[in-house]
Enzyme design. Structure first.
Site, short mmCIF file in Angstrom:
data_model
loop_
_atom_site.label_atom_id
_atom_site.label_comp_id
_atom_site.label_asym_id
_atom_site.label_seq_id
_atom_site.Cartn_x
_atom_site.Cartn_y
_atom_site.Cartn_z
N HIS A 62 -34.05 6.69 8.77
CA HIS A 62 -34.63 7.36 7.67
C HIS A 62 -35.99 7.86 7.74
CE1 HIS A 62 -31.40 5.19 5.18
NE2 HIS A 62 -30.76 6.24 5.88
N LYS A 72 -44.70 2.57 7.45
CA LYS A 72 -43.86 1.51 7.31
C LYS A 72 -44.41 0.20 8.00
CE LYS A 72 -40.41 4.42 6.18
NZ LYS A 72 -38.99 5.00 6.65
N TYR A 132 -41.32 -4.83 3.40
CA TYR A 132 -42.14 -3.78 3.94
C TYR A 132 -42.95 -2.98 3.15
CZ TYR A 132 -37.86 -0.33 3.61
OH TYR A 132 -37.03 0.29 3.18
N ASP A 170 -25.43 7.57 4.95
CA ASP A 170 -25.86 7.09 6.22
C ASP A 170 -24.76 7.75 7.17
OD1 ASP A 170 -28.22 4.43 6.12
OD2 ASP A 170 -28.41 6.52 6.10
#
Ligand SMILES: Cc1cn([C@H]2C[C@H](O)[C@@H](COP(=O)(O)OP(=O)(O)O[C@H]3O[C@H](C)C(=O)[C@H](O)[C@H]3O)O2)c(=O)[nH]c1=O
Length: 187
Positions: A62, A72, A132, A170
């Site tokens: 992603h 990230k 994260y 996904d």
């Protein structure tokens, strides 16, 4: 805190120090000064905490498109994941190449994934928790993906394809070659 560069420019592997004693441990898991000194250009605005209850969950690949592209800083606080970052910067000498790093509660490693990369991970155990920091807010309209099993990427997820668990989203991500270009490499 140890920070090392990886084979693709921009990615960093961060290993904070754990100070153990008879009670357990204390760890500074993020230091803005140390991160910036190592080339981490980030102003984090959101923290994410994700639980995946089964081994073999793949979340990814992603990314968010500009103007809400996200950097990230990823870590695994329970279990273990294989964290993957794919260079999708058109014109990059490493375009379409990836780095895969095992992050775990045991090795305490973190992966810095700057904007310009598609990101995903697979859980290597049941009950993995991933935390994260991201540098822009969630923007569903800018949410894009690349197929986890795109043959052109040749990612070894370490888990048999028959055991992989995916979201409906996904299951139908495009291959990189079919995805609209979102990032251009600035040398
Ligand atoms: C990403 C995100 C999601 N959500 C909501 C939207 C859905 O209701 C639910 C699950 O979202 P999604 O299926 O997109 O979650 P993941 O498959 O873990 O997505 C993440 O997977 C890979 C590993 C990434 O790098 C991204 O951070 C992100 O795309 O959480 C939020 O409320 N805020 C958010 O920032």
């Amino acid at each position: 805190m140890n920070i090392e560069t990886l084979s693709i420019s921009g990615l960093l592997l961060v290993t904070p120090k754990k100070h153990g004693d008879q009670r357990g441990f204390f760890s500074e898991t993020f230091r803005a000064d140390v991160f910036a000194a190592a080339g981490g250009d980030a102003n984090f605005v959101q923290d994410n905490h994700v639980l995946s209850t089964q081994r073999g969950v793949v979340r990814g690949l992603h990314f968010q498109t500009p103007p809400h592209a996200q950097g990230k800083l990823v870590r695994c606080t329970r279990g273990a994941i294989l964290d993957v970052a794919v260079d999708i910067r058109v014109g990059s000498p490493t375009y379409g190449q990836h780095v895969a790093a095992e992050l775990s509660a045991e090795n305490w490693r973190q992966l810095w994934v700057p904007p310009g990369f598609a990101h995903g991970y697979v859980t290597l155990e049941d009950n993995c928790e991933v935390i994260y920091k991201v540098t822009d807010y969630y923007a569903p309209d800018c949410d894009r993906g690349i197929a986890w099993d795109d043959p052109a990427l040749a990612i070894d997820w370490r888990i048999p394809a028959s055991d992989i668990i995916l979201s409906d989203k996904d299951k139908k991500q495009p291959r990189l070659q079919d995805a609209a270009a979102a990032f251009h490499f600035a040398s």
